[in-house]
Design an enzyme around this catalytic site. Structure first.
Site, PDB file in Angstrom:
ATOM      1  N   CYS A 129       0.889  -1.272  -0.067  1.00 30.82           N
ATOM      2  CA  CYS A 129      -0.138  -0.068  -0.077  1.00 30.82           C
ATOM      3  C   CYS A 129       0.877   1.167   0.119  1.00 30.82           C
ATOM      4  O   CYS A 129       1.912   1.263  -0.098  1.00 30.82           O
ATOM      5  CB  CYS A 129      -0.873  -0.061   1.266  1.00 30.82           C
ATOM      6  SG  CYS A 129      -2.090  -1.345   1.304  1.00 30.82           S
TER       7      CYS A 129
ATOM      8  N   GLY B  60      -1.537   1.039  -4.776  1.00 25.07           N
ATOM      9  CA  GLY B  60      -2.777   0.655  -4.462  1.00 25.07           C
ATOM     10  C   GLY B  60      -3.744   1.457  -5.034  1.00 25.07           C
ATOM     11  O   GLY B  60      -3.806   2.694  -5.036  1.00 25.07           O
TER      12      GLY B  60
ATOM     13  N   ASN C  99       1.081  -0.006   5.782  1.00 29.34           N
ATOM     14  CA  ASN C  99       1.618  -0.671   4.598  1.00 29.34           C
ATOM     15  C   ASN C  99       2.250  -1.843   5.120  1.00 29.34           C
ATOM     16  O   ASN C  99       3.352  -1.940   5.840  1.00 29.34           O
ATOM     17  CB  ASN C  99       2.579   0.178   3.598  1.00 29.34           C
ATOM     18  CG  ASN C  99       3.135  -0.677   2.543  1.00 29.34           C
ATOM     19  OD1 ASN C  99       2.311  -1.755   2.236  1.00 29.34           O
ATOM     20  ND2 ASN C  99       4.206  -0.287   2.222  1.00 29.34           N
ATOM     21  N   GLY C 100       1.574  -3.234   4.681  1.00 31.89           N
ATOM     22  CA  GLY C 100       2.498  -4.422   5.259  1.00 31.89           C
ATOM     23  C   GLY C 100       1.502  -5.565   5.439  1.00 31.89           C
ATOM     24  O   GLY C 100       0.149  -5.471   5.037  1.00 31.89           O
TER      25      GLY C 100
ATOM     26  N   TYR D 101       9.678  -4.421  -9.114  1.00 35.42           N
ATOM     27  CA  TYR D 101       8.347  -4.140  -9.440  1.00 35.42           C
ATOM     28  C   TYR D 101       7.599  -3.061  -8.906  1.00 35.42           C
ATOM     29  O   TYR D 101       7.169  -2.245  -9.485  1.00 35.42           O
ATOM     30  CB  TYR D 101       7.655  -5.494  -9.753  1.00 35.42           C
ATOM     31  CG  TYR D 101       5.990  -4.846 -10.156  1.00 35.42           C
ATOM     32  CD1 TYR D 101       5.660  -4.805 -11.389  1.00 35.42           C
ATOM     33  CD2 TYR D 101       4.950  -5.169  -9.335  1.00 35.42           C
ATOM     34  CE1 TYR D 101       4.429  -4.594 -11.946  1.00 35.42           C
ATOM     35  CE2 TYR D 101       3.602  -4.598  -9.557  1.00 35.42           C
ATOM     36  CZ  TYR D 101       3.583  -4.800 -10.848  1.00 35.42           C
ATOM     37  OH  TYR D 101       2.138  -4.280 -11.172  1.00 35.42           O
TER      38      TYR D 101
ATOM     39  N   THR E 143       7.448  -1.362 -16.103  1.00 36.82           N
ATOM     40  CA  THR E 143       8.393  -1.234 -15.191  1.00 36.82           C
ATOM     41  C   THR E 143       9.688  -1.961 -15.791  1.00 36.82           C
ATOM     42  O   THR E 143      10.823  -1.632 -15.185  1.00 36.82           O
ATOM     43  CB  THR E 143       7.876  -2.492 -13.977  1.00 36.82           C
ATOM     44  OG1 THR E 143       6.570  -2.232 -13.830  1.00 36.82           O
ATOM     45  CG2 THR E 143       8.612  -2.278 -12.944  1.00 36.82           C
TER      46      THR E 143
ATOM     47  N   ASP F 163      10.476  -8.449 -19.209  1.00 32.19           N
ATOM     48  CA  ASP F 163       9.457  -8.224 -18.285  1.00 32.19           C
ATOM     49  C   ASP F 163      10.241  -8.271 -16.925  1.00 32.19           C
ATOM     50  O   ASP F 163      11.356  -8.802 -16.809  1.00 32.19           O
ATOM     51  CB  ASP F 163       8.247  -9.233 -18.230  1.00 32.19           C
ATOM     52  CG  ASP F 163       7.084  -8.512 -17.521  1.00 32.19           C
ATOM     53  OD1 ASP F 163       7.005  -7.273 -17.105  1.00 32.19           O
ATOM     54  OD2 ASP F 163       5.899  -9.060 -17.778  1.00 32.19           O
ATOM     55  N   ASP F 164       9.701  -7.526 -15.985  1.00 36.74           N
ATOM     56  CA  ASP F 164      10.310  -7.446 -14.525  1.00 36.74           C
ATOM     57  C   ASP F 164      10.216  -8.793 -13.825  1.00 36.74           C
ATOM     58  O   ASP F 164      11.099  -9.067 -13.086  1.00 36.74           O
ATOM     59  CB  ASP F 164       9.722  -6.271 -13.663  1.00 36.74           C
ATOM     60  CG  ASP F 164       8.084  -6.474 -13.633  1.00 36.74           C
ATOM     61  OD1 ASP F 164       7.679  -7.228 -13.026  1.00 36.74           O
ATOM     62  OD2 ASP F 164       7.462  -5.494 -14.358  1.00 36.74           O
TER      63      ASP F 164
END
Length: 503
Positions: free
Chosen positions: A2, A28, A101-102, A257, A303, A365-366
């Site tokens: 987040c 997010g 966040n987490g 990413y 990315t 791609d990442d």
């Protein structure tokens, strides 16, 4: 994953919070919220949706005050009900609101303790509400009419003793100011900065430094693992290490990413780290695949562009933009629901046929997580006329769930789980597939900050830095993070709590 933000200002902060969350929107896209404080009153607006849709002009007019916090939500467990939008609020003690966040790995145990021992009620399925109540309870244990820095440091230290998992948090305490703290492993990022105004010094904390940049705050430093940083109402800053044995172990997937390339995390430029990822991956191709017949390197936006550019340069192969991206489609990796993710890939990307027709293309791609996107993009390249389609991943194979706040759910949903690299190549339809080596990925990041000796790379290795993850936990997490769980209505009260009628 987040995005969180907090500002202790000398003037109204509503617009700055809004602008900062807009910059963090990539972290997010499910829900958003802002809370401000003015003369002891909290003003809160939150709901499902992007920040620009949740907080409109009529809401901004009611977000009064020179101090506030904000959040953009990406759901990893439970439903996407608006009741789980943040920030969360408790009135005791003092009035506290928190954004997180987490992901807490002992949330079930904590929820039981809060009910039985702390006599606190949890109203949602969000572990962020649990974190807030643990912090509030520990602060209330000081049994004082007002709060000071020593009380807060003691409460954060108690949080570290009780809570396991990943948490970067910012809290607003009425009458005191802002509190920012990070788990003892520093898994999720958190940085703070300051700016001088004619009215005095202002402070800001955010998930990524790019939010500081756009608001003209000068980055001071990252919040250290286990540290608490306080910004009081008098414009003073207080810091203290509150964990007994902090071990910096940042999530390496932030660099792959999650984070914006113009951010600096734990003193590492995300952009330069991704350049080095491309460098190491190109060197691996030169070593392991010297007979390659690649005509063109094409990134899968956005990315992977940085790594792909560096790869093309080192390989001496043309770099071309082969996909046009519809920027009004959200990031497919963080969309809830496999059907939505699959549908969105073709809505999101459209190939430029002439860049593919008759060529051997290397798509970069990442990472490859579920494989849904990779498989569809390879098919799009073939339909556009590519003769052969090769695929390179800037990250190693994702074989294990992430338990610290990234939506990598049950292992069986991860395409590389239980498969060799050749089997993954066949599954996604690539003529050749090459993955980054984990040692090279870690070195690509560590070259930016040699003091980073350890990372959370659990989605690649299955080794969880907090040391408390077992098979039973992973099974419960898989059920909670399933697409079916996310589409079920929340059994708890789903009303929006908008203090002071801020609708």
């Amino acid at each position: 994953m987040c995005g969180i933000i907090g500002i202790a200002g000398r003037g109204p902060v509503n617009q700055s919070l809004f602008d900062g969350l807009t910059v963090l929107q990539h972290r997010g896209q499910d829900a958003a919220g802002i809370v401000t404080c003015d003369q002891g009153r909290l003003f809160l607006r939150k709901d499902n949706g992007l920040i620009r849709d949740v907080v409109r002009t009529r809401h901004m007019l009611n977000l009064h005050g020179n101090i506030g916090i904000g959040h953009v939500r990406y759901p990893t467990a439970g439903s996407s009900d608006s009741a789980e939008a943040q920030p969360f609020y408790v009135n005791s003690p003092f009035g506290i609101t928190l954004a997180h966040n987490g992901n807490l790995t002992n949330s079930d145990q904590l929820k039981d303790e809060l009910f039985r021992s702390d006599l606190r009620h949890i109203n949602t399925n969000s572990d962020s509400e649990i974190l807030l109540n643990v912090f509030a309870h520990e602060l209330q244990q000081r049994s004082k009419l007002s709060v000071d820095a020593e009380d807060i440091f003691a409460a954060v230290a108690a949080v570290h003793r009780r809570v396991r998992g990943a948490y970067a948090a910012v809290a607003l305490i009425v009458g005191f100011g802002l509190v920012a703290f990070r788990d003892p492993f520093g898994i999720r990022p958190l940085v703070y900065g300051r700016r001088e105004t004619e009215n005095g010094m202002e402070y800001m904390v955010a998930s990524e430094s790019v939010a500081l940049d756009v608001l003209d705050f000068r980055r001071v430093r990252d919040v250290a693992p286990g540290e608490a940083v306080l910004f009081d109402m008098d414009g003073q800053i207080h810091t203290r290490q509150c964990a007994d044995q902090p071990i910096n172990s940042p999530c390496i997937f932030e660099f792959v990413y999650l984070a914006r390339p113009d951010s600096i995390i734990d003193q590492v430029s995300v952009h330069k780290a991704r350049l080095r990822m491309g460098e190491y991956l190109a060197e691996k191709i030169l070593k392991d695949w010297p007979e390659q017949d690649i005509d063109v390197v094409i990134p899968i936006p956005d990315t992977s562009r940085t790594a792909a550019l560096q790869m093309a340069s080192i390989l001496g192969i043309k770099y071309r933009e082969g996909f046009i991206k519809n920027r009004y489609i959200a990031r497919t990796f963080i969309m809830p629901g496999q059907k939505i993710r699959k549908k969105s890939v073709r809505q999101k990307l459209n190939p430029i046929d002439l860049e593919f027709r008759g060529k051997n293309v290397l798509l970069v791609d990442d990472s490859i997580v579920r494989g849904t996107t990779s498989e569809q993009i390879i098919q799009m390249a073939r339909e556009a006329g590519a003769r052969r389609v090769y695929f390179a991943s800037a990250a190693p194979p994702v074989r294990y769930p992430n338990v610290y706040g990234i939506d990598m759910p049950a292992a069986h949903e991860l395409i590389a789980h239980g498969r060799s690299e050749d089997e993954v190549a066949r599954a996604i339809g690539a003529d050749y597939l090459i993955f980054q080596d984990l040692a090279d990925l870690e070195e690509a990041v560590r070259r930016g900050n040699p003091r980073l000796q350890r990372f959370d790379a659990s989605c690649f290795t299955g080794e969880y830095v907090t040391g408390d993850i077992d098979r039973h936990y992973l099974e419960r997490l898989a059920r909670a993070r399933s697409d079916a769980a996310k589409t079920q209505p929340n059994n708890t009260n789903s009303a929006i709590i908008d203090l002071h009628n801020n609708h």
